[in-house]
Write a protein that holds these residues in place. Structure first.
Motif, short mmCIF file in Angstrom:
data_model
loop_
_atom_site.label_atom_id
_atom_site.label_comp_id
_atom_site.label_asym_id
_atom_site.label_seq_id
_atom_site.Cartn_x
_atom_site.Cartn_y
_atom_site.Cartn_z
N ILE A 33 4.26 -22.69 14.64
CA ILE A 33 5.58 -22.87 14.29
C ILE A 33 6.24 -21.64 13.82
N GLY A 34 5.55 -20.53 13.36
CA GLY A 34 6.07 -19.27 13.12
C GLY A 34 6.50 -18.60 14.44
N TYR A 35 5.99 -18.81 15.56
CA TYR A 35 6.48 -18.19 16.82
C TYR A 35 7.67 -19.13 17.28
N TYR A 36 7.65 -20.39 17.16
CA TYR A 36 8.58 -21.24 17.29
C TYR A 36 10.03 -20.79 16.64
N ILE A 37 9.95 -20.52 15.37
CA ILE A 37 11.06 -19.72 14.60
C ILE A 37 11.47 -18.59 15.45
N ILE A 38 10.46 -17.66 15.37
CA ILE A 38 11.05 -16.38 16.08
C ILE A 38 11.69 -16.76 17.37
N ILE A 39 11.38 -17.48 18.20
CA ILE A 39 12.05 -17.68 19.64
C ILE A 39 13.24 -18.33 19.36
N LEU A 40 13.29 -19.36 18.33
CA LEU A 40 14.53 -20.00 18.16
C LEU A 40 15.57 -18.95 17.78
N ARG A 41 15.24 -17.81 16.80
CA ARG A 41 16.25 -16.85 16.28
C ARG A 41 16.73 -15.85 17.46
N ILE A 42 15.73 -15.80 18.43
CA ILE A 42 16.25 -14.77 19.60
C ILE A 42 17.35 -15.58 20.48
N LEU A 43 16.91 -17.10 20.64
CA LEU A 43 17.67 -17.91 21.52
C LEU A 43 19.14 -18.02 20.92
N THR A 44 19.27 -18.02 19.40
CA THR A 44 20.53 -18.16 18.72
C THR A 44 21.11 -16.84 18.77
N LEU A 45 20.69 -15.72 18.84
CA LEU A 45 21.24 -14.34 19.03
C LEU A 45 21.75 -14.39 20.38
N LEU A 46 21.15 -14.70 21.29
CA LEU A 46 21.53 -14.63 22.67
C LEU A 46 22.72 -15.77 22.93
N GLY A 47 22.51 -16.82 22.21
CA GLY A 47 23.63 -17.75 22.53
C GLY A 47 25.11 -17.49 21.72
N ILE A 48 24.96 -16.80 20.62
CA ILE A 48 26.01 -16.34 19.94
C ILE A 48 26.65 -15.07 20.73
N SER A 49 26.08 -14.12 21.46
CA SER A 49 26.53 -13.21 22.36
C SER A 49 27.41 -13.90 23.49
N LEU A 50 26.77 -14.85 24.10
CA LEU A 50 27.29 -15.61 25.24
C LEU A 50 28.71 -16.37 24.70
N VAL A 51 28.73 -16.94 23.65
CA VAL A 51 29.72 -17.71 23.41
C VAL A 51 30.77 -16.94 22.91
N THR A 52 30.55 -15.93 22.33
CA THR A 52 31.65 -14.84 21.82
C THR A 52 32.41 -14.20 22.95
N ARG A 53 31.51 -14.08 24.15
CA ARG A 53 32.23 -13.28 25.16
C ARG A 53 33.02 -14.43 26.12
N LEU A 54 32.58 -15.60 26.05
CA LEU A 54 33.38 -16.52 26.85
C LEU A 54 34.60 -16.70 25.91
N LYS A 55 34.53 -16.71 24.72
CA LYS A 55 35.80 -16.94 23.75
C LYS A 55 36.66 -15.85 24.05
N GLN A 56 36.25 -14.49 23.86
CA GLN A 56 37.02 -13.36 24.33
C GLN A 56 37.72 -13.41 25.52
N GLY A 57 36.88 -13.91 26.58
CA GLY A 57 37.52 -14.05 27.67
C GLY A 57 38.73 -15.04 27.75
N LYS A 58 38.82 -15.95 27.05
CA LYS A 58 39.79 -17.06 26.99
C LYS A 58 41.12 -16.41 26.35
N HIS A 59 40.68 -15.71 25.01
CA HIS A 59 41.63 -15.01 24.30
C HIS A 59 42.34 -14.01 24.91
N THR A 60 41.65 -13.11 25.65
CA THR A 60 42.44 -12.00 26.29
C THR A 60 43.37 -12.63 27.49
N SER A 61 42.78 -13.77 28.24
CA SER A 61 43.56 -14.12 29.35
C SER A 61 44.78 -14.87 29.11
#
Length: 420
Positions: free
Chosen positions: A392-420
């Motif tokens: 479960i501890g490894y599960y938490i670590i993996i989820l945190r890494i996926l969350t960081l990647l998800g934040i980075s992806l969504v912010t880049r997509l939203k920036q693309g919409k904003h600047t266009s």
């Protein structure tokens, strides 16, 4: 006349400065003067003194003295602004992490040089990462505590679930299947209790996207500390849940009956059983909250988040081994599907913690272990309870890494919409 412009006026973002140019132009057109006090910056680089109209500002209207601003100056400013927005859009997650390391190095250097933490609150160091972390953490905590119906409602929900299950099941110290059912149902209800947090999490994430588009702080800063107040609240509720359910169901491990084939070393310590149950409950609660949080990050709308969270919860429950045995799964799911189920490790660890060494319920028959045979029915054999907790501890670590990647992806997509 207007008040003097502060020293740090030229450090403002150009987009914000251009927005402030409208009231300044109105004042200049009516004959007011602008006094710039104690400014060592070049006025030609100060966006506050540049107009968005070539005919509204002149050298006679500016008290500090300056030349006329023509259309070429305005075009240069707009081109520079577009270039900066393009650079922001081209940033990668590695650029964010590199910027964090640079800020962190500057912060540590200042701590070692001055020997104090007071720099966090000094104005000249407010762009350092530690001050941003402090601001994000403080705002997250205040925002959560101000929503007192959500704050107390989440705690009372955990207490209510534990009390209800305790009243329904009663004393389950010697009821094997009753206790196993409690472990499964409680884990599922704990994960479903996160649904009441969806609206709060979705709103705070939308605020983050707006702040990030303005360059207030980066993804890593928000990811690192913004959810800590919520995790603390969930830990608090999980602790009450574990205490109430443990005592109402009398989840003390049955005392093993010493036999010639079983040594006294197998006697289960009641205190260790209770402590492990509390830790397992808290870990399951935090992991389930991170699952829902990750879903909210990648969900396009709040409606999608409300639909996806229960679906993932029941899917996790199906792969736990209790509802659907691993041997009944398709051959391509059997090797990995139970291992990615959060509930599988919760149920397996809780069951081993409760009944390991209970020879009164699982008497050995020669070299044959009835306890291991029972665990193999659900695919839970071959592991210890601490191994399950570590998973479960490894599960938490993996989820945190996926969350960081998800934040980075969504912010880049939203920036693309904003600047266009």
């Amino acid at each position: 006349s207007f008040g003097g412009l502060p020293k740090h006026a030229s450090a403002l973002e150009q987009a914000s400065a251009m927005g402030m140019g409208v009231p300044l132009n109105d004042g200049v057109s009516s004959g007011a003067t602008i006094q710039q006090i104690n400014s060592n910056h070049n006025q030609s680089n100060n966006p506050l003194l540049k107009s968005n109209s070539a005919t509204t500002m002149s050298s006679s209207a500016i008290g500090s003295g300056g030349g006329d601003y023509d259309v070429d100056d305005i075009s240069t400013l707009e081109n520079k602004r577009k270039q900066e927005m393009d650079n922001i859009q081209m940033r990668t997650p590695f650029d964010e992490i590199w910027g964090l390391l640079c800020d962190l190095f500057c912060s540590m250097w200042y701590i070692c040089y001055h020997g104090t933490m007071n720099f966090i609150f000094e104005s000249e160091f407010r762009n350092i990462i530690l001050y941003k972390i402090y601001i994000v953490l403080k705002r997250s905590a205040i925002g959560l505590f101000k929503r007192w119906p959500l704050f107390f409602g989440n705690i009372f929900t955990m207490i209510g679930i534990a009390t209800l299950l305790g009243l329904i099941m009663g004393d389950s110290s010697t009821s094997l299947y009753n206790t196993t059912s409690f472990f499964a149902v409680s884990a599922l209800l704990i994960m479903l209790s996160n649904i009441q947090l969806i609206s709060y999490l979705f709103t705070t994430h939308q605020v983050f996207y707006k702040d990030h588009s303005r360059g207030v702080y980066n993804n890593f800063t928000y990811w690192l500390v913004s959810s800590l107040p919520l995790y603390s609240l969930r830990c608090f509720g999980a602790y009450f849940f574990a205490l109430i359910s443990y005592n109402m169901l009398n989840l003390q491990s049955p005392t093993p009956t010493p036999t010639p084939t079983v040594s006294n070393d197998e006697t289960t310590d009641t205190d260790d059983t209770k402590t492990f149950f509390i830790f397992m409950t808290i870990a399951t609660t935090i992991a389930s909250t991170m699952v829902v949080e990750f879903v909210i990050y990648i969900a396009p709308t709040i409606r999608a988040a409300y639909l996806m969270s229960p679906a993932i919860s029941f899917l996790q429950f199906q792969f736990s081994g209790l509802f659907l045995k691993p041997t009944l799964l398709p051959y391509w799911l059997q090797p990995w599907a139970p291992s990615v189920s959060l509930f599988r490790w919760t149920l397996q660890g809780s069951f081993i913690n409760q009944y390991s060494g209970a020879v009164s319920l699982f008497p050995p028959i020669g070299d044959y272990s009835t306890f291991d045979s029972f665990l193999s029915l659900y695919g839970w054999g071959g592991k210890s309870k601490w191994y399950c907790l570590s998973m479960i501890g490894y599960y938490i670590i993996i989820l945190r890494i996926l969350t960081l990647l998800g934040i980075s992806l969504v912010t880049r997509l939203k920036q693309g919409k904003h600047t266009s």
